[in-house]
Design a protein around this motif. Structure first.
Motif, PDB file in Angstrom:
ATOM      1  N   GLU A  16       0.793  -1.232   0.000  1.00 63.52           N
ATOM      2  CA  GLU A  16       0.000   0.000   0.000  1.00 63.52           C
ATOM      3  C   GLU A  16       0.832   1.292   0.000  1.00 63.52           C
ATOM      4  O   GLU A  16       0.578   2.182  -0.813  1.00 63.52           O
ATOM      5  CB  GLU A  16      -1.005   0.007   1.150  1.00 63.52           C
ATOM      6  N   ASN A  19       2.270   2.238  -3.385  1.00 63.76           N
ATOM      7  CA  ASN A  19       1.263   2.231  -4.442  1.00 63.76           C
ATOM      8  C   ASN A  19       0.593   3.609  -4.515  1.00 63.76           C
ATOM      9  O   ASN A  19      -0.590   3.749  -4.229  1.00 63.76           O
ATOM     10  CB  ASN A  19       0.242   1.121  -4.130  1.00 63.76           C
ATOM     11  N   LYS A  22      -2.702   4.122  -6.227  1.00 63.46           N
ATOM     12  CA  LYS A  22      -3.820   3.364  -5.654  1.00 63.46           C
ATOM     13  C   LYS A  22      -4.408   2.370  -6.654  1.00 63.46           C
ATOM     14  O   LYS A  22      -5.626   2.237  -6.803  1.00 63.46           O
ATOM     15  CB  LYS A  22      -4.923   4.296  -5.127  1.00 63.46           C
TER      16      LYS A  22
END
Length: 81
Positions: A16, A19, A22
């Protein structure tokens, strides 16, 4: 004992912060294509996984790990050795 579902869920958590776009993370999400990770980011992720599970991921294994699911399988194998 760590099962694959737990490993997969934790890998998603570790990805996460890496990233920023998203991108939706699934078993088939690819690190190079979908997440556009460079080699330095991949090595950061590998280091995080090694710390998390106290394992060593052999460098010769990494080129074969293209998707989140493949990484989850590999980490599960290393953890349950």
């Amino acid at each position: 004992m760590t099962d694959r579902a737990q490993v997969y869920a934790r890998i998603i958590e570790l990805i996460e912060p890496l990233n920023p776009k998203k991108v939706a993370l699934t078993e088939d999400t690819s690190f190079a294509g979908d997440l556009e990770m460079d080699s330095l980011t991949v090595m950061d992720l590998v280091a995080s996984m090694e710390d998390e599970w106290d394992i060593v991921m052999p460098l010769n294994m990494l080129p074969d790990l293209e998707t989140v699911g493949q990484v989850a399988d590999a980490v599960t194998r290393l953890v349950t050795k």
